[in-house]
Design an enzyme around this catalytic site. Structure first.
Site, mmCIF file in Angstrom:
data_model
loop_
_atom_site.group_PDB
_atom_site.id
_atom_site.type_symbol
_atom_site.label_atom_id
_atom_site.label_comp_id
_atom_site.label_asym_id
_atom_site.label_seq_id
_atom_site.Cartn_x
_atom_site.Cartn_y
_atom_site.Cartn_z
ATOM 1 N N SER A 124 -8.383 -0.052 -2.307
ATOM 2 C CA SER A 124 -7.727 1.038 -3.021
ATOM 3 C C SER A 124 -7.783 0.793 -4.521
ATOM 4 C CB SER A 124 -6.271 1.069 -2.563
ATOM 5 O OG SER A 124 -5.507 1.871 -3.412
ATOM 6 N N TYR A 149 2.122 -3.353 -0.884
ATOM 7 C CA TYR A 149 0.931 -2.678 -0.344
ATOM 8 C C TYR A 149 -0.293 -3.026 -1.199
ATOM 9 C CZ TYR A 149 -2.567 0.924 0.359
ATOM 10 O OH TYR A 149 -3.768 1.563 0.559
ATOM 11 N N LYS A 153 -3.768 -5.463 -0.407
ATOM 12 C CA LYS A 153 -5.185 -5.080 -0.557
ATOM 13 C C LYS A 153 -5.902 -6.078 -1.465
ATOM 14 C CE LYS A 153 -5.319 -1.329 1.915
ATOM 15 N NZ LYS A 153 -6.108 -1.307 3.147
HETATM 16 P P1 NAD Z 1 -3.715 6.261 8.195
HETATM 17 O O1 NAD Z 1 -2.363 5.667 8.331
HETATM 18 O O2 NAD Z 1 -3.883 7.710 8.456
HETATM 19 O O3 NAD Z 1 -4.753 5.460 9.125
HETATM 20 C C1 NAD Z 1 -4.596 4.111 9.445
HETATM 21 C C2 NAD Z 1 -4.762 3.996 10.947
HETATM 22 O O4 NAD Z 1 -4.618 2.628 11.327
HETATM 23 C C3 NAD Z 1 -3.695 4.780 11.726
HETATM 24 O O5 NAD Z 1 -4.340 5.533 12.736
HETATM 25 C C4 NAD Z 1 -2.805 3.692 12.333
HETATM 26 O O6 NAD Z 1 -2.253 4.107 13.560
HETATM 27 C C5 NAD Z 1 -3.794 2.544 12.480
HETATM 28 N N1 NAD Z 1 -3.192 1.203 12.447
HETATM 29 C C6 NAD Z 1 -2.285 0.718 11.566
HETATM 30 N N2 NAD Z 1 -2.012 -0.564 11.849
HETATM 31 C C7 NAD Z 1 -2.777 -0.901 12.919
HETATM 32 C C8 NAD Z 1 -2.935 -2.089 13.677
HETATM 33 N N3 NAD Z 1 -2.254 -3.197 13.397
HETATM 34 N N4 NAD Z 1 -3.802 -2.080 14.726
HETATM 35 C C9 NAD Z 1 -4.495 -0.962 15.049
HETATM 36 N N5 NAD Z 1 -4.362 0.201 14.358
HETATM 37 C C10 NAD Z 1 -3.529 0.224 13.308
HETATM 38 O O7 NAD Z 1 -4.247 5.894 6.736
HETATM 39 P P2 NAD Z 1 -5.512 6.438 5.943
HETATM 40 O O8 NAD Z 1 -5.049 7.281 4.826
HETATM 41 O O9 NAD Z 1 -6.529 6.953 6.883
HETATM 42 O O10 NAD Z 1 -6.020 5.066 5.306
HETATM 43 C C11 NAD Z 1 -7.021 4.269 5.915
HETATM 44 C C12 NAD Z 1 -7.206 3.004 5.109
HETATM 45 O O11 NAD Z 1 -7.534 3.355 3.754
HETATM 46 C C13 NAD Z 1 -5.944 2.140 5.013
HETATM 47 O O12 NAD Z 1 -6.330 0.787 5.059
HETATM 48 C C14 NAD Z 1 -5.374 2.490 3.657
HETATM 49 O O13 NAD Z 1 -4.620 1.445 3.113
HETATM 50 C C15 NAD Z 1 -6.644 2.737 2.844
HETATM 51 N N6 NAD Z 1 -6.425 3.616 1.681
HETATM 52 C C16 NAD Z 1 -5.844 4.834 1.862
HETATM 53 C C17 NAD Z 1 -5.607 5.649 0.758
HETATM 54 C C18 NAD Z 1 -4.921 6.986 0.909
HETATM 55 O O14 NAD Z 1 -4.390 7.488 -0.084
HETATM 56 N N7 NAD Z 1 -4.929 7.605 2.084
HETATM 57 C C19 NAD Z 1 -5.980 5.225 -0.537
HETATM 58 C C20 NAD Z 1 -6.602 3.996 -0.673
HETATM 59 C C21 NAD Z 1 -6.821 3.190 0.458
HETATM 60 N N1 UFG Z 2 3.497 13.223 -7.684
HETATM 61 C C1 UFG Z 2 4.484 14.109 -8.022
HETATM 62 N N2 UFG Z 2 5.304 14.563 -7.029
HETATM 63 C C2 UFG Z 2 5.182 14.166 -5.737
HETATM 64 C C3 UFG Z 2 4.161 13.252 -5.414
HETATM 65 C C4 UFG Z 2 3.338 12.792 -6.413
HETATM 66 O O1 UFG Z 2 4.630 14.502 -9.183
HETATM 67 O O2 UFG Z 2 5.974 14.595 -4.881
HETATM 68 C C5 UFG Z 2 2.592 12.748 -8.750
HETATM 69 C C6 UFG Z 2 2.665 11.242 -8.981
HETATM 70 O O3 UFG Z 2 3.672 10.945 -9.899
HETATM 71 C C7 UFG Z 2 1.254 10.946 -9.491
HETATM 72 C C8 UFG Z 2 0.374 11.968 -8.756
HETATM 73 O O4 UFG Z 2 1.258 12.992 -8.327
HETATM 74 O O5 UFG Z 2 1.169 11.213 -10.873
HETATM 75 C C9 UFG Z 2 -0.319 11.388 -7.532
HETATM 76 O O6 UFG Z 2 0.642 10.755 -6.698
HETATM 77 P P1 UFG Z 2 0.317 10.339 -5.180
HETATM 78 O O7 UFG Z 2 1.576 9.804 -4.597
HETATM 79 O O8 UFG Z 2 -0.348 11.466 -4.484
HETATM 80 O O9 UFG Z 2 -0.785 9.200 -5.345
HETATM 81 P P2 UFG Z 2 -0.722 7.798 -6.107
HETATM 82 O O10 UFG Z 2 -1.762 7.841 -7.186
HETATM 83 O O11 UFG Z 2 0.641 7.429 -6.493
HETATM 84 O O12 UFG Z 2 -1.169 6.780 -4.942
HETATM 85 C C10 UFG Z 2 -2.245 7.043 -4.046
HETATM 86 C C11 UFG Z 2 -1.938 6.393 -2.699
HETATM 87 C C12 UFG Z 2 -1.945 4.910 -2.834
HETATM 88 C C13 UFG Z 2 -3.219 4.455 -3.447
HETATM 89 C C14 UFG Z 2 -3.444 5.148 -4.785
HETATM 90 C C15 UFG Z 2 -4.762 4.765 -5.399
HETATM 91 O O13 UFG Z 2 -0.687 6.819 -2.219
HETATM 92 O O14 UFG Z 2 -1.857 4.336 -1.557
HETATM 93 O O15 UFG Z 2 -3.432 6.557 -4.577
HETATM 94 O O16 UFG Z 2 -5.780 4.945 -4.489
HETATM 95 F F1 UFG Z 2 -3.177 3.129 -3.640
#
Ligand code: NAD
Ligand code: UFG
Length: 336
Positions: A124, A149, A153
């Site tokens: 991330s 979190y 990572k």
């Molecule tokens: P998500 O929660 O939708 O998907 C994660 C999946 O992993 C879920 O289906 C959950 O049930 C499964 N899981 C969790 N722990 C597990 C375990 N111990 N064993 C087996 N399954 C397990 O999340 P996502 O948004 O699809 O994110 C996927 C990956 O990308 C994650 O590692 C997350 O940290 C990373 N990531 C997500 C974002 C974002 O904003 N969505 C940003 C940066 C990185």
């Molecule tokens: N925001 C609002 N109101 C809300 C939610 C968000 O104003 O209800 C604003 C936040 O302050 C920020 C922007 O919208 O300025 C984006 O916020 P998000 O919560 O959508 O995303 P973040 O950038 O905080 O974080 C996301 C994921 C993290 C990841 C990160 C970088 O949640 O897991 O992107 O990849 F690490």
């Protein structure tokens, strides 16, 4: 050749599984459904008329992993499984380190036991912490993380680098996602957060559909274009394509690779609200509130390395992201 996808029922995983199946890969998904449901992969099969093999289980359970590696000819692992809420990680750090670090370690140990050497890991932009400057390239400083979190990572990235140095057979790609949003254009699969969403676009969509009354905009006094936070939003189907490109990477001869997956363009919260309103013709009720603890002012990617080495670049626009997020939300007002 079979690809093991951990966490493949989740948001990014399900969209990537779809793309893998469309490219004729044999796919085995493992998921414990802690943050997803089997329905997402049923929908994937409806969209593409192909199905992954799906096994319910936990990456922390090495005997489960052994059964999987013994049953299928796995060559590559795409590792999505993990916990992902910044706020929850501050309350439950042990769970986050257990899942995201120990779970990853067990997966690595079992991969080595079965001589599975190729891994793509979901990291991330959060590993960059507060940026010293934008855009962020892969050589920007990492490690200034402000929550468990993000630290989980960062730690796992470091472990992967050490493993790749120690084991000359390993080939590891770390993908640092910026802000994944949107849904498959069919509106059949999308992001289905538990409870009240933390992230901006799911929150806006739920205001639009009438589940939530108004959006809180967290601060309008940042040093940004309009005072609100700026992020690099990337369509989840572009991200899915990024995983295929990483899997098929032929250009890099390094065994440990890191790529930013972003668009290279930042958008403010107010710009996102305006785009959503323009595309959906729905007025979004919002109020300016205090800054959210831990938020940074602005963050966007320099994604040029991924373009140069993977031949990948994000193609979908902010309008596509808003249209597809809304189509998913409208068709599935209560999620799966
Ligand atoms: P998500 O929660 O939708 O998907 C994660 C999946 O992993 C879920 O289906 C959950 O049930 C499964 N899981 C969790 N722990 C597990 C375990 N111990 N064993 C087996 N399954 C397990 O999340 P996502 O948004 O699809 O994110 C996927 C990956 O990308 C994650 O590692 C997350 O940290 C990373 N990531 C997500 C974002 C974002 O904003 N969505 C940003 C940066 C990185
Ligand atoms: N925001 C609002 N109101 C809300 C939610 C968000 O104003 O209800 C604003 C936040 O302050 C920020 C922007 O919208 O300025 C984006 O916020 P998000 O919560 O959508 O995303 P973040 O950038 O905080 O974080 C996301 C994921 C993290 C990841 C990160 C970088 O949640 O897991 O992107 O990849 F690490």
């Amino acid at each position: 050749m079979a690809i093991l996808v951990t966490g493949g029922a989740g948001y990014i995983g399900s969209h990537t599984v779809l793309r893998l199946l469309e490219q004729n890969y044999k796919v085995i998904v493992i998921d414990n459904y802690s943050n997803s449901s089997p329905e997402s992969l049923k929908r994937v099969s409806e969209i593409c008329n192909r199905s992954p093999i799906v096994q319910q289980g936990d990456i922390c359970d090495r005997y489960f992993l052994r059964k999987i590696f013994e049953s299928y000819p796995i060559t590559d692992v795409i590792h999505f499984a993990g916990l992902k809420s910044v706020s929850e990680s501050c309350v439950k750090p042990i769970e986050y380190y257990h899942n995201n670090v120990c779970g990853g370690m067990i997966l690595l140990e079992e991969m080595q036991r079965y001589c599975v050497n190729r891994l793509i890991f979901s990291s991330s932009a959060t590993v960059y912490g507060e940026p010293e400057r934008v855009p962020l390239d892969e050589l920007s400083k990492v490690g200034g993380t402000t929550n468990p979190y993000g630290t989980s990572k960062y730690i796992f990235e470091r472990i992967l680098e050490d493993v790749s140095i120690a084991n000359p057979k390993m080939n590891i790609t770390v993908l640092r996602y910026f802000n994944p949003v949107g849904a498959h254009q069919s509106g059949k699969i999308g992001e289905d957060p538990n409870g009240i969403p933390n992230n901006l676009i799911p929150f806006i969509s739920q205001v639009a559909v009438g589940r939530l009354e108004y959006l809180s905009v967290f601060g309008n006094d940042y040093l940004t274009i309009d005072g609100t936070g700026v992020r690099d939003y990337i369509h989840v189907m572009d991200l899915a394509d990024g995983h295929i490109a990483a899997l098929e990477n032929k250009k890099s001869n390094r065994r440990f690779n890191i790529y930013n997956l972003g668009t290279g363009v930042g958008h403010s919260v107010l710009e996102i609200i305006a785009a959503f309103e323009r595309i959906t013709k729905i007025n979004i009720n919002y109020k300016i509130k205090e800054r959210r603890a831990g938020d940074i002012a602005e963050c966007w990617a320099d994604p040029s390395l991924a373009e140069k080495e993977l031949g990948w670049k994000a193609l979908r626009s902010i309008d596509d992201m808003m249209r597809d997020s809304w189509s998913w939300q409208k068709k599935n007002p209560n999620g799966y």
